[in-house]
Design an enzyme around this catalytic site. Structure first.
Site, PDB file in Angstrom:
ATOM      1  N   LYS A 111       0.838  -1.211   0.000  1.00 30.69           N
ATOM      2  CA  LYS A 111       0.000   0.000   0.000  1.00 30.69           C
ATOM      3  C   LYS A 111       0.868   1.254   0.000  1.00 30.69           C
ATOM      4  O   LYS A 111       0.481   2.282  -0.550  1.00 30.69           O
ATOM      5  CB  LYS A 111      -0.949  -0.001   1.206  1.00 30.69           C
ATOM      6  CG  LYS A 111      -1.942  -1.134   1.193  1.00 30.69           C
ATOM      7  CD  LYS A 111      -3.341  -0.707   0.804  1.00 30.69           C
ATOM      8  CE  LYS A 111      -4.171  -1.929   0.491  1.00 30.69           C
ATOM      9  NZ  LYS A 111      -5.522  -1.742   0.161  1.00 30.69           N
ATOM     10  N   LYS A 191      -3.881 -10.190  -7.140  1.00 31.77           N
ATOM     11  CA  LYS A 191      -5.055 -10.520  -6.339  1.00 31.77           C
ATOM     12  C   LYS A 191      -6.269  -9.707  -6.784  1.00 31.77           C
ATOM     13  O   LYS A 191      -6.137  -8.501  -7.034  1.00 31.77           O
ATOM     14  CB  LYS A 191      -4.717 -10.186  -4.878  1.00 31.77           C
ATOM     15  CG  LYS A 191      -5.736 -10.646  -3.882  1.00 31.77           C
ATOM     16  CD  LYS A 191      -5.461 -10.053  -2.505  1.00 31.77           C
ATOM     17  CE  LYS A 191      -6.056  -8.680  -2.362  1.00 31.77           C
ATOM     18  NZ  LYS A 191      -6.704  -8.371  -1.096  1.00 31.77           N
ATOM     19  N   LYS A 194     -10.581  -4.645  -4.650  1.00 29.62           N
ATOM     20  CA  LYS A 194     -11.541  -3.558  -4.878  1.00 29.62           C
ATOM     21  C   LYS A 194     -10.863  -2.350  -5.496  1.00 29.62           C
ATOM     22  O   LYS A 194     -11.438  -1.632  -6.291  1.00 29.62           O
ATOM     23  CB  LYS A 194     -12.155  -3.117  -3.553  1.00 29.62           C
ATOM     24  CG  LYS A 194     -12.958  -4.163  -2.843  1.00 29.62           C
ATOM     25  CD  LYS A 194     -13.701  -3.518  -1.691  1.00 29.62           C
ATOM     26  CE  LYS A 194     -13.917  -4.489  -0.563  1.00 29.62           C
ATOM     27  NZ  LYS A 194     -12.780  -4.547   0.368  1.00 29.62           N
TER      28      LYS A 194
HETATM   29  N1  AQP Z   1      -8.766 -11.843  -4.106  1.00 27.84           N
HETATM   30  C1  AQP Z   1      -9.131 -12.375  -2.953  1.00 27.84           C
HETATM   31  N2  AQP Z   1      -9.147 -13.706  -2.795  1.00 27.84           N
HETATM   32  C2  AQP Z   1      -9.534 -14.276  -1.620  1.00 27.84           C
HETATM   33  N3  AQP Z   1      -9.940 -13.535  -0.542  1.00 27.84           N
HETATM   34  C3  AQP Z   1      -9.941 -12.194  -0.665  1.00 27.84           C
HETATM   35  N4  AQP Z   1     -10.285 -11.189   0.193  1.00 27.84           N
HETATM   36  C4  AQP Z   1     -10.097 -10.007  -0.423  1.00 27.84           C
HETATM   37  N5  AQP Z   1      -9.653 -10.183  -1.676  1.00 27.84           N
HETATM   38  C5  AQP Z   1      -9.553 -11.536  -1.864  1.00 27.84           C
HETATM   39  C6  AQP Z   1     -10.756 -11.409   1.558  1.00 27.84           C
HETATM   40  O1  AQP Z   1     -11.980 -10.695   1.699  1.00 27.84           O
HETATM   41  C7  AQP Z   1     -12.105 -10.264   3.057  1.00 27.84           C
HETATM   42  C8  AQP Z   1     -12.490  -8.815   3.087  1.00 27.84           C
HETATM   43  O2  AQP Z   1     -11.508  -8.072   2.412  1.00 27.84           O
HETATM   44  P1  AQP Z   1     -11.168  -6.573   2.786  1.00 27.84           P
HETATM   45  O3  AQP Z   1     -12.062  -5.688   2.069  1.00 27.84           O
HETATM   46  O4  AQP Z   1     -11.201  -6.339   4.214  1.00 27.84           O
HETATM   47  O5  AQP Z   1      -9.693  -6.574   2.510  1.00 27.84           O
HETATM   48  P2  AQP Z   1      -8.833  -6.378   1.278  1.00 27.84           P
HETATM   49  O6  AQP Z   1      -7.909  -7.527   1.231  1.00 27.84           O
HETATM   50  O7  AQP Z   1      -8.226  -5.052   1.444  1.00 27.84           O
HETATM   51  O8  AQP Z   1      -9.817  -6.402   0.024  1.00 27.84           O
HETATM   52  P3  AQP Z   1      -9.545  -5.799  -1.349  1.00 27.84           P
HETATM   53  O9  AQP Z   1     -10.706  -6.122  -2.192  1.00 27.84           O
HETATM   54  O10 AQP Z   1      -8.224  -6.233  -1.826  1.00 27.84           O
HETATM   55  O11 AQP Z   1      -9.586  -4.248  -1.041  1.00 27.84           O
HETATM   56  P4  AQP Z   1      -8.552  -3.115  -1.344  1.00 27.84           P
HETATM   57  O12 AQP Z   1      -8.492  -3.018  -2.816  1.00 27.84           O
HETATM   58  O13 AQP Z   1      -9.196  -1.938  -0.692  1.00 27.84           O
HETATM   59  O14 AQP Z   1      -7.236  -3.488  -0.727  1.00 27.84           O
HETATM   60  C9  AQP Z   1     -10.752 -10.537   3.731  1.00 27.84           C
HETATM   61  O15 AQP Z   1     -10.874 -11.688   4.532  1.00 27.84           O
HETATM   62  C10 AQP Z   1      -9.820 -10.785   2.578  1.00 27.84           C
HETATM   63  O16 AQP Z   1      -8.790 -11.685   2.925  1.00 27.84           O
END
Ligand code: AQP
Length: 326
Positions: A111, A191, A194
């Site tokens: 990040k 990965k 979002k």
């Molecule tokens: N690609 C993924 N595969 C499997 N699990 C995933 N999670 C997120 N992306 C994947 C799991 O979803 C839960 C909630 O995620 P989050 O929103 O708290 O966290 P994150 O990892 O920050 O999600 P994003 O979509 O990747 O958001 P941004 O883009 O904001 O960083 C968690 O249990 C996560 O492991």
């Protein structure tokens, strides 16, 4: 009953990585565990964001969780900032967490690269707040995707350090990984996330989903239809495993390896199964959108019951720290 805690950030559209990597498993776990789920809005402000959007995304994320099956009869669902004890405990945990541990967190490094102009303290402190989210409820289990495993290990470390110094208050939480712990984006490279333009939104319309699926990267070594493929190297296969029946999977595995089916044939089966599962979720989300007061009521009640647990933990914590609190 063993307790579970997990959270999701309202940073963007909930996608199928979140769904099959986490939420789908959360719903299953409500059968066996005392479950607390949370929309972690204070985590979402550690990166640049749009103020109006955050408000809408927060309640929209809660709405989607309910539509997926996290209904109030199955679990407690609330918004992180509505229980301020999370941030209070995070401050205390800051005082037992070495900076070096936070600097080596992979998510912090990633990040920091993505947000060079805004490498703030909150970004580095993210896993400490996450430890407080979990430990304030003394949750023993945390179902997450693979990307969060390092943070949960840090939560264990925080609990251990706190207990060693101030007495045995917190459990060392364990990770529960889903069957799809790491879903790649449609680019097949990073990965599904979002904040990246590589996701399939859970509530996207049918045509948009098919278009993304149709063009999604599969096994890169399978250049022509006549080339045999390897499902183990294919991101579509990891998604298939979450949506399709065992007999279909066996047939596709065989067909792909023998090149008797092409990637589009395989994707058509996946698309049908995905839609069978996602359409009822979308229908429930559509009805909830017409009754936002219900969603607000669910998270309000969730915060009320969670507050009671959080306040009790904080009493124990303050007393063990030697804080004067008559
Ligand atoms: N690609 C993924 N595969 C499997 N699990 C995933 N999670 C997120 N992306 C994947 C799991 O979803 C839960 C909630 O995620 P989050 O929103 O708290 O966290 P994150 O990892 O920050 O999600 P994003 O979509 O990747 O958001 P941004 O883009 O904001 O960083 C968690 O249990 C996560 O492991």
């Amino acid at each position: 009953m063993k307790r579970i805690f997990s959270g999701i950030q309202p940073t963007g559209e909930v996608h199928i990585g979140n769904y099959i990597g986490a939420i789908k498993q959360w719903v299953e776990l409500t059968e066996e565990y005392d479950c607390i789920f949370c929309v972690v809005d204070y985590h979402a402000i550690t990166v640049e964001y749009n103020i109006e959007e955050l408000r809408d995304r927060t309640i929209e994320t809660a709405l989607i969780l309910i539509a997926c099956g996290l209904t109030p009869d199955r679990c407690r669902l609330f918004i992180q900032s509505h229980v301020p004890e999370h941030t209070e405990l995070a401050w205390i945990f800051n005082c037992v967490t070495p900076i070096g541990e936070l600097e080596r967190m992979t998510q912090f490094k990633d990040k920091s690269r993505q947000h060079r102009a805004n490498i703030n303290m909150g970004l580095m402190d993210y896993p400490v707040l996450q430890a407080a989210d979990i430990l304030i409820y003394k949750a023993g289990y945390v179902p997450v995707g693979e990307d969060q495993v390092q943070h949960i290990e840090l939560s264990r470390e925080v609990a251990r350090r706190f207990n060693n110094r101030f007495g045995d208050i917190f459990p060392e939480p364990q990770v529960i990984l889903s069957h799809a712990p790491r879903i790649l984006g449609v680019d097949g490279a990073s990965k599904m996330s979002k904040s990246m333009n590589n996701y399939i939104g859970l509530l996207e319309d049918k045509d948009a989903i098919w278009e993304k699926l149709r063009t999604a990267v599969t096994d890169v070594n399978r250049v022509r239809r006549a080339d045999p493929g390897n499902p183990e190297l294919c991101n579509i296969w990891t998604i298939h495993r979450a949506f399709s029946r065992e007999d279909e999977l066996l047939e596709i595995d065989k067909g792909c390896r023998q090149a008797s089916i092409g990637c589009i044939d395989c994707k058509k089966v996946l698309f049908k199964n995905m839609m069978d599962e996602l359409i009822p979720i979308r229908d429930r989300a559509d009805s909830l959108k017409k009754d936002r007061d219900y969603v607000i009521d669910v998270v309000r009640k969730g915060a009320k019951t969670c507050s009671e647990i959080a306040k009790k933990t904080m009493e124990e914590v303050r007393s063990s720290l030697g804080i004067f609190y008559p």
